[in-house]
Design an enzyme around this catalytic site. Structure first.
Site, mmCIF file in Angstrom:
data_model
loop_
_atom_site.group_PDB
_atom_site.id
_atom_site.type_symbol
_atom_site.label_atom_id
_atom_site.label_comp_id
_atom_site.label_asym_id
_atom_site.label_seq_id
_atom_site.Cartn_x
_atom_site.Cartn_y
_atom_site.Cartn_z
ATOM 1 C CD1 TRP A 193 16.538 -64.954 -45.148
ATOM 2 C CD2 TRP A 193 16.491 -65.637 -42.338
ATOM 3 N NE1 TRP A 193 16.110 -66.484 -44.985
ATOM 4 C CE2 TRP A 193 15.758 -66.931 -43.935
ATOM 5 C CE3 TRP A 193 16.888 -66.612 -42.064
ATOM 6 C CZ2 TRP A 193 15.698 -68.201 -43.866
ATOM 7 C CZ3 TRP A 193 16.737 -67.681 -41.433
ATOM 8 C CH2 TRP A 193 15.907 -68.646 -42.029
ATOM 9 C CG ASP B 221 23.605 -64.038 -43.704
ATOM 10 O OD1 ASP B 221 24.212 -64.332 -43.633
ATOM 11 O OD2 ASP B 221 22.514 -63.936 -42.648
ATOM 12 C CE LYS C 164 20.927 -69.966 -47.483
ATOM 13 N NZ LYS C 164 19.163 -69.402 -48.005
#
Lengths: 361, 361
Positions: B102, B172, B196
């Site tokens: 990511w 992030d 999440k």
């Protein structure tokens, strides 16, 4: 209160059968051991939901094979920015036909990217009519021509697809997609936020001629690139799965009800019923839009005495008719009557409007 | 089957009490006459849902007053593009610390906009560790430093907030937000897709120091502008109301359960239990991440014999343990154990892993 008839402009009423199915499946998608909102977008359950949604939408809208279908997060406004980034060279001219609030918004989004040209503009007339096609000043070298098929706030709707020659025609169909048959082959791209005729807010549908995706456009992140989204099958990042699922249920419902031809008939009857009450009220109710371009989806109207507005809204709510307050930009009332608004709801509103006039007229 | 323990990495398991409330309210939001998914974002019901969600999140995460909170459509990937557009001048250097898949994605999104500099990179080591802070090559004139607090695929997590001096730190936190206490004042901005630890996919949370929003950034559409979103109270366009509502229910659930300090304790126990099974298996199971940076949220592991992978997944499913297949980029298995995964679920998985080894070891 129990479920009312909800005339909200979007988010908007959904078919009760869709809500019931969603409710019944909310804790467990059949056979999955978890809710669809909890399952991976790459898993077999959601992959099937996604594939069926696209197939059903292609059937519903008769989408030609040379058009790609994307399901994207973000609303129509996001697509308005992406149109310039994907289809116009930096600073290139793009033509905008502005027939209401949302056309203005579309133009505002692209001003950092293109030379946006108001090829036609209904603002001087208060957006009560659509400038005649012969008066449009289209640019010879435009990247595309953009218009708003139905203006949700001003209640102005194109009743025909305008002829613009070889320049790709791009249209915002957020509030009228699937409300009647449409020849998609006349367009370079159409797009719609789902929250009016297609389902819940939070997912947008983009239907684009594949050939257009070869344009270079201008520098942009992959996540702002339509071709990348197509290559990633609308799963370039985690898509809004639950919104996509709900939209898919709405597609199945529309197909089961008879498809867009049937909704065109129902929508024509619904709009006619409301405009008849307004026009037959002797000025107690007023809609100022030119008759030929009155929206079948959003019926804005004013009471002759705006001191009655609050009373109208209160009594309507008592009668089980909600979300009738007009957009703050215009004031007055607005009845949004998308596909999922049953004819019984419109009949109830029409009857209420008649009774209200008798009591307060 | 009935509801299983669902180890999906995102979309991920939600608290059953949240799903039950959503189910009970799906046809009618209390007193509203319609579902919250059908109501205007400008109406009193949703305005209250939105305000409570922000207030609850501020309480939950101890967000300082000089930080703005935005609820935006699109996922973390969209925010990754917007970071550069909003906070960096065209072509300015921005530092990226890449510790997994990511982090690479974040960097890819900004390449059209900035001079992206890999200040540190764990790729040569297969993203099994985080390069020591002393080895980072930070740029003196960087617009910001970006890192990924928890790498969902590689299972690598920062256990401390890195010190980077006066350059704004942007991170992030998609897969670890609200999993333990965090000093937000150390950051210029943190962001997270909700799917999440915060709720459903389709809404992202951006927490940004207000002062940063005064940066000029680079040319961008209003819909890509954080300051415009703040001015519009995250309703610059129609927001993903239902996703926001579900996230708000999850915030209330987290507060009721004891807040982030309590989840930190539970998450530590959950992760320790799984790593203990793996490390105690004598090589039957294997996790290759350096112990000090093993993720508490995502536990990737491999079976010593990958021919057993399919058997493991089948038998786990039979045992009511689903979504354990690893990301296709890595293979193997992955157990995602966010806040909403109960300790009983992790205990069941740990017990199953022990029994599986006994049968097949």
């Amino acid at each position: 209160m129990s479920r009312a008839f909800n005339f909200s402009a979007g988010p908007a009423t959904l078919p009760e059968t869709v809500l019931r199915q969603a409710r019944d499946e909310l804790l467990e998608f059949p056979g999955a051991g978890a809710s669809i909102v909890e399952l991976s977008h790459r898993g077999p359950e959601f992959m099937q939901v996604a594939a069926e949604a696209e197939a059903d939408l292609r059937t519903l809208l008769s989408i030609p094979d040379d058009y790609a279908v994307l399901f994207l997060s973000g609303g129509a406004t996001t697509q308005q920015a992406l149109i310039a980034l994907n289809f116009a060279a930096p600073g290139q001219v793009a033509d905008y036909v502005v027939t209401g609030h949302w056309g203005k918004t579309a133009l505002k989004q692209v001003q950092p990217y293109v030379s946006a040209h108001r090829a036609a503009d209904g603002e001087a007339g208060g957006f009560r009519d659509i400038p005649p096609r012969d008066d449009w000043r289209l640019s010879a070298d435009a990247a595309y021509v953009h218009y708003t098929a139905n203006e949700t706030i001003h209640g102005v709707e194109f009743r025909d697809v305008p002829e613009v020659g070889d320049v790709p025609l791009i249209a915002d169909f957020s509030s009228s997609i699937a409300s009647e048959p449409l020849d998609i082959s006349k367009f370079g791209m159409i797009y719609a936020g789902a929250q009016k005729n297609l389902g819940p807010v939070g997912v947008s549908v983009v239907i684009v001629r594949r050939e257009l995706l070869q344009r270079a456009g201008q520098p942009r992140a992959p996540i702002l690139d339509y071709a990348a989204h197509l290559q990633g099958e609308s799963m370039l990042n985690t898509p809004p799965t639950y919104n996509w699922y709900l939209a898919g249920l709405v597609f199945k419902w529309m197909l089961a009800e008879g498809g867009v031809a049937e909704f065109a008939r129902r929508n024509a009857r619904k709009a006619a019923a409301l405009y008849a009450v307004i026009d037959g009220s002797g000025g107690f109710y007023r809609n100022e839009v030119a008759a030929a371009v009155r929206s079948r989806m959003n019926v804005p109207f004013f009471l002759h005495d705006e001191a009655l507005d609050a009373v109208f809204l209160d009594e309507a709510r008592e009668a089980g008719l909600i979300s009738l307050k007009g957009h703050r930009a215009l004031g007055g009332m607005r009845a949004s009557i998308y596909n999922a608004m049953p004819e019984a709801g419109v009949q109830a509103l029409a009857a209420f409007m008649g009774e209200f006039q008798q009591r307060h007229g």
